[in-house]
Motif scaffolding. Sequence first.
Motif, PDB file in Angstrom:
ATOM      1  N   VAL A 119       0.858  -1.186   0.000  1.00  0.00           N
ATOM      2  CA  VAL A 119       0.000   0.000   0.000  1.00  0.00           C
ATOM      3  C   VAL A 119       0.898   1.241   0.000  1.00  0.00           C
ATOM      4  N   GLN A 123      -0.711   6.853   1.750  1.00  0.00           N
ATOM      5  CA  GLN A 123      -2.001   6.567   2.372  1.00  0.00           C
ATOM      6  C   GLN A 123      -1.926   6.709   3.890  1.00  0.00           C
ATOM      7  N   GLN A 145      -7.189  -1.855   2.055  1.00  0.00           N
ATOM      8  CA  GLN A 145      -6.485  -1.928   0.769  1.00  0.00           C
ATOM      9  C   GLN A 145      -5.571  -3.155   0.720  1.00  0.00           C
ATOM     10  N   LYS A 148      -7.239  -6.591  -0.317  1.00  0.00           N
ATOM     11  CA  LYS A 148      -7.385  -6.866  -1.747  1.00  0.00           C
ATOM     12  C   LYS A 148      -6.094  -7.436  -2.342  1.00  0.00           C
ATOM     13  N   SER A 219      -7.105  -9.129  -9.697  1.00  0.00           N
ATOM     14  CA  SER A 219      -6.159  -8.153  -9.148  1.00  0.00           C
ATOM     15  C   SER A 219      -5.173  -7.688 -10.205  1.00  0.00           C
ATOM     16  N   ASN A 222      -6.821  -5.093 -12.344  1.00  0.00           N
ATOM     17  CA  ASN A 222      -7.038  -3.821 -11.662  1.00  0.00           C
ATOM     18  C   ASN A 222      -5.765  -3.029 -11.412  1.00  0.00           C
TER      19      ASN A 222
END
Length: 223
Positions: A119, A123, A145, A148, A219, A222
């Motif tokens: 991540v 963030q 996050q 995922k 995934s 994306n």
Amino acid sequence: MSGPFSLHNWEAWFSDWSFFASGFLRTLYISLLGLIFTLIIGLVVGILLCGKHKVVLALCRGYMSFFQNTPLVIQVFIYYNVLPKLGIRLGVIVIGVMGLALYTGAYAADIVHSAIKAVPTGQLEAAHSQGFSYLQSMWHVILPQAVKIGLPPMTNQAVNLIKNSSVLAVIAGGELMYCADSWSGSNLIYGPTFVMTGVLYLVICLPISLLARRMEKRSVRNV
């Protein structure tokens, strides 16, 4: 037809199918509990690995190094044979759940740690700028996050956990592999026994494997 796959052998296996059904259900029960504790261990240790406390990091890495680099069957033998010598007596199901959770949890912690690190650091900084504490930032911003990212490999670990439950046969765990081993040894019928045992493991593991593959493809799309 004679031999290991004769009609007589198949009839004998299906006549005792309820014995294998009990082992199948016990495998599901132990695996489900083991998976729950695996997720707890993986989450806690994975988050601690993201900290900077040297003693905590050393303990987490020591735990992971031991359980990732020693065979599960050795660990199970320690719980079953060594702990009673120290005055600690555990039931077979407790040993099974604990053994699977501690072993698989070491790999789950790696997955959680890697997912959190994947991540973007911005963030966490953004969460801090909104007044969130470290734990609040982890729970509300980072972990959703990271889930995922880490879910596909974690699903693969769930499959491994189910298959690894078969090592409990060495301590008469009563799960599916133990039922197959004891029944085939008593009846001297091996062909149908282990073919159908493999099919029963496939019934559990294949849907999870297909789900993991689907999540991995999603995934990738994306990214």
